[in-house]
Design an enzyme around this catalytic site. Structure first.
Site, PDB file in Angstrom:
ATOM      1  N   ASP A   1       0.860  -1.176   0.000  1.00 53.34           N
ATOM      2  CA  ASP A   1       0.000   0.000   0.000  1.00 53.34           C
ATOM      3  C   ASP A   1       0.906   1.238   0.000  1.00 53.34           C
ATOM      4  O   ASP A   1       2.123   1.142   0.166  1.00 53.34           O
ATOM      5  CB  ASP A   1      -0.971  -0.006   1.193  1.00 53.34           C
TER       6      ASP A   1
HETATM    7  C1  NOJ Z   1      -3.955   3.974   0.060  1.00 55.93           C
HETATM    8  C2  NOJ Z   1      -5.135   3.067   0.177  1.00 55.93           C
HETATM    9  O1  NOJ Z   1      -5.100   2.384   1.410  1.00 55.93           O
HETATM   10  C3  NOJ Z   1      -5.234   2.037  -0.939  1.00 55.93           C
HETATM   11  O2  NOJ Z   1      -6.471   1.387  -0.838  1.00 55.93           O
HETATM   12  C4  NOJ Z   1      -5.038   2.675  -2.275  1.00 55.93           C
HETATM   13  O3  NOJ Z   1      -5.162   1.700  -3.281  1.00 55.93           O
HETATM   14  C5  NOJ Z   1      -3.705   3.369  -2.322  1.00 55.93           C
HETATM   15  N1  NOJ Z   1      -3.657   4.401  -1.297  1.00 55.93           N
HETATM   16  C6  NOJ Z   1      -3.412   3.992  -3.675  1.00 55.93           C
HETATM   17  O4  NOJ Z   1      -4.236   5.078  -3.892  1.00 55.93           O
END
Ligand code: NOJ
Length: 769
Positions: free
Chosen positions: A292
């Site tokens: 993430d």
């Molecule tokens: C953080 C989020 O937790 C995740 O779900 C997302 O895909 C990423 N950012 C990228 O935007």
């Protein structure tokens, strides 16, 4: 009485499927001999630096990572130092960057462009919790297919979706992005998204790669506080949290995203047990894992690394193949390999996985998109029609009491005027919910617009009644005046999607924000009948409303067709069919609240009464609150009523041996379970028949009920039908005390019911032999 089996009912795939059902597409798509030989040939030509480049991902606008201070992203692409970009969202922009990668880098390896396409790309469908409330995986698959067609037209061939986190706590803001609390429903939705995104063939130009996230346990954040730690036993992980991920993987999901949370003390972005052992070894996952956003560097804050190099090493060796945005693989991996802390073999494995996906999706063969076709792919009439069906089916009728002798909804065609009140009555931006990719408020139809269209301007008396957090006395009195001069008041209240739902939007108190409760009570005090439409990314605790407001709908955020779908439901041109994908709490103190809980050694004999009703005090309950939810998982009313007869099964005993054989042979039908369902109202209607099971006498405690099947049944007024579920052996299989998946002798209770708290059960035995 006609006999209809699950196969002929409306949602056969869901009714017959299980969390471990065989996949339609599979990881095999990723590992054909042709793909493997192309991957090997390319790997053999790559320098170590080029290999590391494939492990690196940046977001547009922060191109070389938040800590680097560099903006030479194009140069990095040229040098083969970047494998993926995300948040690049137009055909022109993806083509431009892709040309740099393909034409100007030494080995011409294309970039894979990712984006959070979670409930539509330009055509915005209901927010995911609403999509789950449709209990219609086929429909959800259609929405994901449309999202894939639109995103791929912009060169976005990878979505960070589906989010398949089980969420048992409504304080957690990200509950809105998932399918709720249940692993069976969650698995059906996980498969639907993956199949919709990836299509029949991953290499079709309009297929996009799915990403199952957030692996794993993110939804169990303690206290519902986003990013918080989780403690989940291996049994609970395997029985409840992993199944939707497994379903996504079996449906062929080519990528996974590791999560932010720590799991039993180990960050999930550096967790070899979940990533290496379970995902890659046990399940045989052939795709790649992306972290993430900066979750690799957050390993330091978690406390298991004190420098970036260690964080990069721990994450990578645990199984995180691609570093989203931390910049730590780029900065440290070369030295880590040179010093022998990370092996060449490990690097090759990570790069192989990424290249495999790039080849499997046909990126090397068609890296660019046709810019002239981009806008024509958006908001096609047939896509908007699916958005309307999805919006309509996502809305759950929670309450519909009689006013002057008849249920308030649908509103009579004779209604001469409607007061339309509330911050969500005419807020197009909010209708598309949080995190709507390229979705635009201007594409959305509000309830005000739709009602005016249906009833004519003069019959809709609109008063905003203030904003989400602020309302003046005069805002409220204008709303009261509008109600006084109308036949009925429709209040559109709830949360502001962008600021109060989704990521980093946990709430410790989940009532109506601002002065909305006061607005509701003052409008209700006019004596005019009130319809309350709740827009929210979670259930809201509104005990007063659920006692005093005759009609309440949970609308979540319905997407571009919000107003049209709602107006049809209000006026009876369509009937509500949504069902709760979660347990709706009475008060926040009940959280975490979920129907598939364990019985405990001291279950309350009457959980619907708190202690003051004179029950034995020493049972599992609150002194000051009922233990039951306001509305149970699976619940949802419509404009007719149904009666469910007693559940029956076609056997009283099944042996462990025969179930084991059926499990091994993957045979479909070991038992038939039925109930007669009758439409007892005066209008045709649809009910969601749900199959629940309970196992007693097992090596480990199992929940009081577990969803095992569901099928939609449409009946004419007065019509009865025998609804049958053909049950497979996996229905009775679970992760036992030794964390082995299988069947054990047990007493089985089965219900066919319209929700998790109803139904007349039958029992049978699973015998030793
Ligand atoms: C953080 C989020 O937790 C995740 O779900 C997302 O895909 C990423 N950012 C990228 O935007």
């Amino acid at each position: 009485m006609p006999v209809v089996s699950a196969q002929t009912a409306k949602a056969p795939a869901a009714a017959k499927s299980s969390t471990k059902a065989p996949a339609k597409t599979s990881q095999n798509q990723l590992t054909t001999p042709a793909i493997e030989s192309r991957v090997n040939a390319l790997l053999a030509k790559m320098t170590l630096e080029e290999k590391i480049g494939q492990l690196v991902q940046y977001s547009a606008g922060a191109a070389t990572g938040p800590t680097s201070g560099r903006t030479d992203d194009k140069d990095m692409i040229r040098k083969g130092q970047v494998g993926s970009l995300f948040n690049v969202t137009s055909a022109r922009a993806t083509n431009e960057l892709q040309h740099i990668a393909v034409d100007e880098s030494r080995l011409h390896i294309p970039l894979i462009f990712g984006l959070d396409v979670i409930h539509g790309f330009r055509t915005t469908f209901p927010l995911n919790l609403g999509l789950a409330a449709t209990w219609d995986p086929d429909l959800v698959q259609k929405t994901a297919r449309i999202a894939a067609q639109e995103a791929s037209a912009a060169g976005v061939r990878w979505t960070f979706s589906p989010m398949v986190d089980i969420a048992r706590d409504a304080r957690w803001g990200r509950m809105s992005e998932g399918a709720g609390e249940d692993p069976f429903l969650g698995s059906a939705m996980a498969r639907a998204y993956v199949r919709g995104y990836q299509g029949e063939h991953l290499d079709a130009p309009d297929s996009i790669v799915a990403c199952a996230k957030h692996y794993v346990g993110y939804g169990a954040a303690e206290g519902g506080r986003d990013y918080n730690s989780t403690e989940i036993s291996e049994h609970t992980l395997r029985e409840y949290y992993l199944p939707p991920f497994r379903a996504a993987e079996q449906a062929g999901a080519a990528t996974f995203m590791s999560a932010f949370n720590s799991l039993n003390g180990i960050p999930t972005s550096a967790n070899p047990f979940t990533l290496k052992q379970i995902l890659k070894k046990e399940w045989g996952f052939q795709g790649f894992v992306v972290s993430d956003w900066t979750s690799v560097s957050e390993i330091m804050a978690h406390g298991i690394a004190i420098d970036g190099a260690t964080a990069a090493r721990k994450a990578f060796l645990a199984g995180v193949d691609m570093d989203m945005q931390s910049n730590l693989y780029h900065q440290n991996m070369l030295k880590l390999v040179q010093s022998g802390k990370v092996s060449q073999t490990a690097i090759d494995d990570g790069v192989r996985r990424i290249l495999r996906v790039k080849f499997a999706m046909g990126l090397f063969d068609h890296p660019y998109v046709d810019e002239s076709k981009e806008s024509g792919a958006f908001l096609r009439p047939e896509s908007v029609a699916v958005a309307k069906t999805a919006a309509s089916k996502s809305i759950v009728l929670l309450r519909n009491e009689s006013v002057s002798g008849a249920p308030l909804l649908p509103l009579s065609a004779k209604v001469s005027s409607v007061a339309l009140i509330g911050p969500l009555a005419d807020d197009a931006g909010n209708m598309i919910g949080s995190w709507a990719a390229l979705g635009r408020g201007e594409d959305a139809v509000t309830l005000r617009r739709a009602l005016k269209q249906k009833l004519g301007d003069s019959r809709v008396h609109y008063a905003q009644g203030g904003n989400f957090l602020d309302a003046t006395d005069s805002d409220i009195s204008a709303a009261v005046t509008a109600a006084q001069s109308s036949d009925v008041a429709v209040l559109a209240l709830g949360e502001d999607a962008p600021s109060m739902t989704g990521e980093a939007a946990s709430r410790s108190w989940i009532g109506l924000p601002g002065r909305q409760q006061e607005l509701l009570e003052k409008v209700a005090a006019t004596g005019k009948p009130v319809v309350l439409i709740l827009f929210s990314g979670r259930p809201l605790t509104l005990p007063w409303a659920f006692e005093h407001v005759p009609a309440v709908l949970a609308a979540w955020y319905p997407g571009v067709q919000a107003g049209n779908a709602l107006a049809d439901l209000l006026l009876g041109d369509a009937a509500p069919t949504g069902h709760l994908p979660l347990s709706w709490p009475r008060s926040v103190g009940q959280e975490p609240l979920y129907y598939n809980a364990l019985n405990t050694g001291r279950p309350a004999t009457d959980p619907d009464h708190p202690a003051e009703k004179g029950e034995n005090k020493y049972v599992s309950r609150y002194l000051d609150e009922k233990s039951t939810p306001q509305y149970p998982f699976g619940y949802g009313l419509t404009y007719t009523s149904f009666h469910y007869g007693a559940t029956s099964a076609n056997a009283k005993e099944i042996s462990v041996t025969s179930l084991q054989q059926a499990l091994a042979a993957k045979s479909k039908n070991v038992l038939s379970v039925s109930a007669d369902v009758t439409n007892t109202g005066s209008r045709a209607g649809e009910t969601m028949a749900q199959l629940y099971a309970r196992l007693d006498g097992t090596s480990i405690a199992m929940p009081v009920r577990m969803l095992k099947g569901f099928q939609s049944v449409t009946l004419a007024p007065g019509e009865s039908r025998k609804v049958t579920f053909d049950v497979d052996a996996e229905t009775f299989a679970f992760w036992g005390a030794e964390n082995k998946f299988g069947v054990e002798p047990a007493r089985v209770t089965l219900w066919v019911a319209p929700s998790s708290s109803e139904g007349e059960p039958t029992t049978l035995s699973i015998t030793e032999r």
